[in-house]
Write an enzyme that holds these catalytic residues in place. Structure first.
Site, PDB file in Angstrom:
ATOM      1  N   SER A 174      13.310 -11.363   0.651  1.00 35.59           N
ATOM      2  CA  SER A 174      14.637 -10.959   0.195  1.00 35.59           C
ATOM      3  C   SER A 174      15.668 -11.186   1.301  1.00 35.59           C
ATOM      4  O   SER A 174      15.340 -11.146   2.487  1.00 35.59           O
ATOM      5  CB  SER A 174      14.605  -9.477  -0.203  1.00 35.59           C
ATOM      6  N   GLY A 175      16.926 -11.369   0.908  1.00 33.99           N
ATOM      7  CA  GLY A 175      18.002 -11.590   1.871  1.00 33.99           C
ATOM      8  C   GLY A 175      18.724 -10.335   2.309  1.00 33.99           C
ATOM      9  O   GLY A 175      19.775 -10.421   2.953  1.00 33.99           O
ATOM     10  N   ASP A 209      -5.155  -7.458   9.216  1.00 32.79           N
ATOM     11  CA  ASP A 209      -4.285  -6.922  10.259  1.00 32.79           C
ATOM     12  C   ASP A 209      -4.559  -5.442  10.497  1.00 32.79           C
ATOM     13  O   ASP A 209      -4.258  -4.912  11.569  1.00 32.79           O
ATOM     14  CB  ASP A 209      -2.814  -7.167   9.928  1.00 32.79           C
ATOM     15  N   ARG A 261      -4.372   0.667  -2.156  1.00 28.99           N
ATOM     16  CA  ARG A 261      -4.218  -0.644  -1.547  1.00 28.99           C
ATOM     17  C   ARG A 261      -3.582  -1.677  -2.463  1.00 28.99           C
ATOM     18  O   ARG A 261      -3.970  -1.805  -3.625  1.00 28.99           O
ATOM     19  CB  ARG A 261      -5.589  -1.170  -1.087  1.00 28.99           C
ATOM     20  N   LEU A 262      -2.604  -2.374  -1.909  1.00 26.34           N
ATOM     21  CA  LEU A 262      -2.107  -3.630  -2.463  1.00 26.34           C
ATOM     22  C   LEU A 262      -2.661  -4.719  -1.561  1.00 26.34           C
ATOM     23  O   LEU A 262      -2.233  -4.868  -0.413  1.00 26.34           O
ATOM     24  CB  LEU A 262      -0.584  -3.666  -2.483  1.00 26.34           C
ATOM     25  N   ALA A 263      -3.630  -5.464  -2.032  1.00 25.28           N
ATOM     26  CA  ALA A 263      -4.330  -6.446  -1.202  1.00 25.28           C
ATOM     27  C   ALA A 263      -3.461  -7.689  -1.011  1.00 25.28           C
ATOM     28  O   ALA A 263      -3.134  -8.371  -1.979  1.00 25.28           O
ATOM     29  CB  ALA A 263      -5.664  -6.815  -1.834  1.00 25.28           C
ATOM     30  N   VAL A 310      18.160 -12.749 -11.070  1.00 23.39           N
ATOM     31  CA  VAL A 310      18.401 -11.840 -12.178  1.00 23.39           C
ATOM     32  C   VAL A 310      19.738 -12.161 -12.840  1.00 23.39           C
ATOM     33  O   VAL A 310      20.708 -12.558 -12.172  1.00 23.39           O
ATOM     34  CB  VAL A 310      18.378 -10.366 -11.698  1.00 23.39           C
ATOM     35  N   CYS A 331       0.790  -1.226   0.000  1.00 22.23           N
ATOM     36  CA  CYS A 331       0.000   0.000   0.000  1.00 22.23           C
ATOM     37  C   CYS A 331       0.829   1.287   0.000  1.00 22.23           C
ATOM     38  O   CYS A 331       2.020   1.294   0.249  1.00 22.23           O
ATOM     39  CB  CYS A 331      -0.963   0.034   1.177  1.00 22.23           C
TER      40      CYS A 331
END
Length: 620
Positions: free
Chosen positions: A380-381, A103, A50-52, A291, A2
């Site tokens: 991600s690391g 949440d 929003r990114l659901a 990549v 979001c």
């Protein structure tokens, strides 16, 4: 994940300011492609894209919560609280009822139950603006490590805030201005906590709350990297690191959308992938993405920072974990894509500022675009090198002893030490900025923040300082790059190594334990040794890759020379053209870590930024 924006003003009504808050919200569209919402009242206007990810149908924002029949609080929120289910169970015990499975609602009701102290109970990555209707005050908050961004600008009677500066700059009362300190921040290789390039726009520090009401603005720290005695022996320390990391990975696999890991074949991303693949939370297996550049693995040329390409190690990890547990795909980028002006402009717009690491931003942007076609969340690391001591300068005696940020020590310039562009500024501008003095002031400021144990060994004391500098003054750059390039495509990237419980524990592990085997990240290697193939365990630290294609170098050098010979270029008064032109007469380094190539990237990026952004430079 979001994008959020907001505006509070205690001297005027905002109830009818739909056009302005929608314009601010629109700048966050890439961060939230799934939905849009605004909420306005007399003193506040909130926007949300929003990114659901969790509770697709129920987590719509801005979200309100009612008490005694009226709206008590309103929230615009970005991020994930990983322990929201535990908190929801606890809150139900206090009598709270929930209408969604999100949440977001847990965050709202946690505030109603515990007040400002609620933030200390949240475990995750988040940024929020919360309006308390009865008390007429706005509470801005950010997660402990700063994985999720939050910027603000205090006004005469309130505040503006957003996930990115562009959200604030979209307000008609704000002009994009960059003063001398802003340029200093641009031209130095560290991130001063709380500062940005844009005059009047601040970065809310990680682990902080900002309260804005009629009495003004007050900031409070709720978390910091504290110094404590380490109680455990080496065996127990190795076991604890493994337990904390495994728990962080499993916790961050929670999502109602497709999830993957980013795999480079290095120790950090391989460990994350191994934990994810072995977790029941990953279902039948885990998707992984890596990549590469067209032809680079086959024609790889070792340089000062990379002795081998990533792809063979990536494939070793996939084979070791097994085809039934890992579904892998290599994302191979053609240099023509990297040279596309549209992509460069898109990266600039996403980043809000130029960078000397242009091709690494470009390739990350294109990688995330490809990943987003199949996944909405990625692990991600990042941050492992800062936590466990992976960089060369943790292990170089001269860099450790240097009276400056260790990564600026010139002993190993190809790995990031020094920034030759600052010596090639217009002489008057260089004198005005006094970058060496600014760097020295910020370094002393950073060291003053470090807590030490009494009577600590001088060597351990210095390594604690380096760990603090890395995690507080360097990590923000990495998290900024990750956030901007991923959220430009609506991709949420989670960072298990940034779990605050892991950071708190490892920060206080003595350096002699962190490097007990004489290698970088020895403690982490020991903790995951049984999960990974030997090739990865033996591999030395290798940074994010950079294209070695000579076509990219030629394009970059040609464009830099065009800018430097154009008297109408907006950057003309900032650069000392003659030595730069001489520098670009011969081919640049094959790696993006080379100082001359970084100089060319910054020349091109600075010119594009001044052309495409309505920036006013205030240099006096």
């Amino acid at each position: 994940m979001c994008g959020i924006v907001g505006w509070a003003d205690f001297d005027r009504s905002l109830a009818a300011e739909h056009a302005i808050i929608r314009a601010m919200t629109a700048t966050m569209a890439p961060r939230g492609p799934d939905d849009e919402g605004v909420w306005l009242d007399e003193r506040v206007a909130l926007g949300h894209r929003r990114l659901a990810v969790i509770d697709i149908s129920g987590g719509i924002q801005p979200m309100t919560v009612r008490r005694d029949g009226s709206v008590a609080a309103v929230l615009t929120y970005s991020g994930e609280v990983y322990n929201f289910r535990e908190l929801r169970t606890e809150l139900r015990g206090y009598g709270h009822t929930f209408r969604t499975d999100s949440d977001t609602e847990v965050v709202l009701r946690a505030y109603l139950q515990w007040g400002d102290a609620f933030v200390e109970r949240l475990r995750g990555i988040f940024a929020f603006g919360l309006w308390d209707c009865a008390r007429e005050r706005l509470l801005l908050g950010r997660d402990r490590i700063g994985v999720k961004p939050l910027y603000y600008r205090l006004t005469a009677h309130g505040v503006l805030f957003a996930s990115e500066p562009k959200g604030i700059l979209a307000h008609p009362g704000v002009t994009a201005e960059v003063d001398s300190d802003g340029l200093r921040e641009l031209l130095t290789h560290f991130t001063t906590p709380g500062r940005t390039l844009y005059r009047g726009v601040s970065d809310l520090r990680p682990g902080h709350l900002l309260v804005v009401d009629r009495a003004g603005a007050r900031q409070r720290r709720y978390w910091s990297l504290r110094t404590r005695e380490h109680p455990d022996d080496l065996d127990r320390t190795v076991r604890t690191v493994r337990e904390l990391l495994a728990d962080a990975v499993v916790e961050q696999l929670v999502a109602d959308v497709p999830l993957c890991t980013l795999l480079s074949g290095g120790l950090d991303s391989s460990a994350i992938t191994a934990f994810a693949a072995g977790s029941g939370a990953a279902g039948a297996g885990v998707r992984t993405y890596a990549v590469d550049f067209l032809g680079q693995t086959e024609n790889f040329r070792p340089d000062a920072v990379r002795d081998q390409p990533d792809t063979p190690f990536v494939h070793d990890v996939v084979a070791h974990l097994g085809g039934s547990r890992v579904a892998h795909r290599d994302i191979v980028l053609d240099t023509a894509m990297m040279m596309d002006p549209l992509h460069r402009t898109s990266v600039l717009h996403a980043n809000d500022l130029p960078t000397p690491m242009g091709d690494m931003f470009l390739s990350l942007y294109l990688l995330f675009r490809a990943v987003r076609e199949h996944s909405t969340v990625a692990l991600s690391g990042e941050v492992a090198d800062e936590v466990f001591g992976g960089y060369w300068w943790f292990h170089d005696r001269d860099a450790v002893a240097a009276d400056t940020f260790p990564w600026l020590h010139p002993r190993h310039p190809a790995a990031g030490g020094g920034n030759p562009i600052v010596a090639l500024l217009d002489p008057d501008l260089a004198a005005l900025l006094d970058l060496p003095g600014y760097q020295a002031d910020r370094y002393r400021e950073a060291l003053a923040e470090v807590e030490h144990l009494p009577d600590q060994d001088p060597g351990e004391r210095r390594m604690r300082e380096l760990s603090y500098l890395a995690q507080i003054w360097w990590v923000p750059f990495l998290l900024h790059r990750k956030d901007r390039m991923s959220m430009a495509h609506g991709l949420e990237v989670r960072v298990p190594f940034a779990d605050h419980r892991l950071l708190e524990y490892v920060y206080n592990v003595p350096w002699s334990m962190k490097s007990f085997d004489g290698r970088e990240k020895g403690l982490l290697r020991a903790a995951v040794a049984d999960l990974l193939p030997g090739s990865v365990l033996r591999r030395r630290k290798s940074p994010y890759p950079s294209t070695q294609d000579v076509r990219y170098e030629r394009m970059l050098r040609t464009r830099a020379r065009e800018i430097l010979t154009d008297p109408a270029a907006p950057s003309a008064g900032l650069l000392n053209a003659k030595p730069l032109l001489e520098l670009f007469e011969s081919p640049l380094e094959s790696s993006g870590f080379g100082p001359r190539r970084r100089s060319a990237e910054l020349v091109v990026g600075l010119d594009d930024w001044l052309r495409r952004y309505p920036v006013r430079l205030l240099l006096a």
